[in-house]
Write a protein that holds these residues in place. Structure first.
Motif, PDB file in Angstrom:
ATOM      1  N   ARG A  58       3.620   3.122 125.120  1.00  0.00           N
ATOM      2  CA  ARG A  58       3.230   2.579 123.815  1.00  0.00           C
ATOM      3  C   ARG A  58       4.442   2.132 123.018  1.00  0.00           C
ATOM      4  N   ARG A  59       5.495   2.921 123.072  1.00  0.00           N
ATOM      5  CA  ARG A  59       6.725   2.551 122.341  1.00  0.00           C
ATOM      6  C   ARG A  59       7.354   1.294 122.914  1.00  0.00           C
ATOM      7  N   SER A  60       7.317   1.163 124.243  1.00  0.00           N
ATOM      8  CA  SER A  60       7.925  -0.020 124.858  1.00  0.00           C
ATOM      9  C   SER A  60       7.091  -1.268 124.575  1.00  0.00           C
ATOM     10  N   GLN A  61       5.784  -1.130 124.454  1.00  0.00           N
ATOM     11  CA  GLN A  61       4.927  -2.268 124.134  1.00  0.00           C
ATOM     12  C   GLN A  61       5.063  -2.669 122.680  1.00  0.00           C
ATOM     13  N   ALA A  62       5.326  -1.712 121.806  1.00  0.00           N
ATOM     14  CA  ALA A  62       5.464  -2.007 120.387  1.00  0.00           C
ATOM     15  C   ALA A  62       6.805  -2.667 120.067  1.00  0.00           C
ATOM     16  N   ALA A  63       7.777  -2.459 120.921  1.00  0.00           N
ATOM     17  CA  ALA A  63       9.124  -3.008 120.661  1.00  0.00           C
ATOM     18  C   ALA A  63       9.264  -4.456 121.030  1.00  0.00           C
TER      19      ALA A  63
END
Length: 120
Positions: free
Chosen positions: A115-120
């Motif tokens: 999720r963090r990598s997709q949000a970045a």
């Protein structure tokens, strides 16, 4: 070699946690280990084996201080099962606790990272 040392540390952590804090420390230690590991790398079964191994060591240690076999026979009789079956069930309990907690925490970690990598 690094994986073996990590697994042995988990066995020791589960055994110490159980001896000092009780059975509920097994899923806590398993979850902490699962957070530190990547999902899909045998997390659940390694944690399950560590849980069983830790409790087997505790049973072995306890057997030097008293008649564990006789106690297993008596408690097994309460459940209408042989003593050795009660010991097997005793070793399956920490396996289920540690394995499921480690897999759950590892999966949460993977979802968080994704999720963090997709949000970045």
């Amino acid at each position: 070699m690094k994986a073996l040392v990590s697994w042995l540390a988990l066995v020791v952590a589960i055994a110490l946690g159980t001896a000092l804090l009780g059975w509920w420390s097994v899923p806590v230690v398993g979850a902490l280990w699962g957070l530190a590991k990547q999902a899909g790398k045998g997390t659940w079964w390694r944690a399950a084996l560590a849980g069983s191994g830790a409790w087997a060591l505790l049973l072995l240690f306890t057997s030097t201080q008293g008649p564990v076999g006789a106690l297993a026979d008596k408690v097994g009789a309460v459940f209408a099962i042989p003593g050795f079956a009660f010991v097997v069930l005793t070793l399956l309990f920490p396996a289920a606790l540690a394995g499921s907690a480690a897999e759950f925490a590892s999966t949460l970690r993977r979802a968080w990272v994704t999720r963090r990598s997709q949000a970045a």
